[in-house]
Design a protein around this motif. Structure first.
Motif: not given
Ligand code: TXA
Ligand code: MG
Length: 319
Positions: A97-111
């Motif tokens: 559900s996380v926008a690609a723009a936020l994760r710079g196209g990575q399949p991961s997310i920084g929290l």
């Protein structure tokens, strides 16, 4: 301006897709609603940050992890339990559900769950994730006071919640918890403390892992050329045109514009580092000479930032 009215106004702006700078215990962040793609675009535009560099999402508590991460490996959970709220960012597999723009196209997310009381109040009042990089223009020194943020953006400055001086003063430690645990950026939590919880951590080598601004070699740069010099060579390398960040008192013979004795305590040194770099940058010097710091683990984050500041100023420019 971080009283109830300030928080209420900040929440209103975030809900309207605007930007708000806010204090964390590490550095000030430039925040936007992490679910609003246009608001995220405004962060990149104001910072001048190239697209494709992911942002950290700040949460009020680890209870919200499930809204953002597809999966939380056991080691990541142990780190979160031990170090949140605090200066630690975990890279986790990203929920679809996380926008690609936020994760710079990575399949991961920084929290990250920050501990600063103003950040906590803002996050709780907002009731969602706030995406925020450090509130500085791309490649420059991170801000550790509200005034630094205003200085950085001038007339373009967003609303700034003033929470005083950041207690840590260096960015969060980033640990990737994907296939293996990997230290992507040393920071506010010393790696030795993380290792006491999850065992030895491999350090990412240059260029390994996703493209990330704080991990590009040249970063955290003042405008004045900066050179790192071994302690024994400081006196010889200094002239009347150089400002100096030393770990000892100013020698009588020094006739330059500014000599800062940043001391020998790594926590204090790290806390003061960015404010010191800003002062040195304003000293009117032709160059900044920084006395290199010890190789001990407690200095790891400081060593990392100094190396990147120096790398942003190739030696040829020093002439
Ligand atoms: O202390 C901090 O971490 C501050 C405060 C405001 O929280 N934030 C901060 O953000 O330093 P920024 O954007 O200046 O640096 C965040 C770092 C960048 O190197 C970014 O690429 C990396 O975190 N990062 C974010 N998401 C990532 C991901 N999915 N994979 C790898 N690296 C990621
Ligand atoms: Mg940054």
């Amino acid at each position: 301006m971080s009283d109830d009215r300030g928080i209420a106004e900040a929440v209103e702006r975030l809900r309207a897709g605007g930007l708000v700078a806010f204090p964390t215990e590490t550095v000030y962040g430039l925040g936007a609603d992490a679910r609003n793609v246009e608001a995220i675009g405004r962060i990149y535009a104001l910072k001048g940050r190239p697209p494709g560099h992911p942002l950290i999402v700040h949460l009020a508590s680890a209870d919200e992890l499930g809204d953002w991460a597809a999966e939380v490996p056991a080691a990541a959970r142990r780190l979160a339990e031990r170090f949140w709220p605090g200066p630690l960012t975990l890279i986790l597999p990203c929920s679809p559900s996380v926008a690609a723009a936020l994760r710079g196209g990575q399949p991961s997310i920084g929290l990250r769950v920050p501990s600063h009381p103003v950040a906590q109040r803002l996050l709780r009042a907002f009731g969602g994730g706030i995406a925020a990089p450090s509130a500085n223009r791309y490649g420059r020194v991170s801000p550790t006071t509200a005034q630094h943020v205003r200085d950085e953006f001038g007339a373009d400055a967003p609303l700034v919640l003033d929470g005083g001086d950041c207690s840590v003063g260096l960015e969060s430690t980033i640990v990737s918890c994907l296939d293996e645990l990997l230290l992507l950026r040393p920071g506010g939590v010393p790696a030795t403390e993380l290792e006491a919880v999850v065992g030895p951590l491999r350090r990412a080598s240059q260029g390994e892992g996703p493209r990330a601004p704080g991990t590009t070699l040249a970063h955290y740069a003042p405008s004045t050329p900066l050179r790192l010099v071994a302690p024994a060579a400081v006196d010889a390398g200094v002239d009347a045109m150089s400002a100096v960040l030393a770990r000892g008192p100013r020698p009588l013979a020094y006739a330059g514009p500014l000599w800062i004795d940043a001391g020998s305590d790594p926590v204090r040194y790290g806390h003061d580092l960015y404010a010191n770099l800003r002062r040195l940058d304003r000293a009117g010097a032709r160059s900044i000479i920084v006395e290199s710091v010890p190789g001990e683990p407690a200095w790891e984050a400081v060593r990392d930032r100094l190396a990147r500041s120096a790398a942003a100023c190739p030696a040829e420019e020093m002439a």
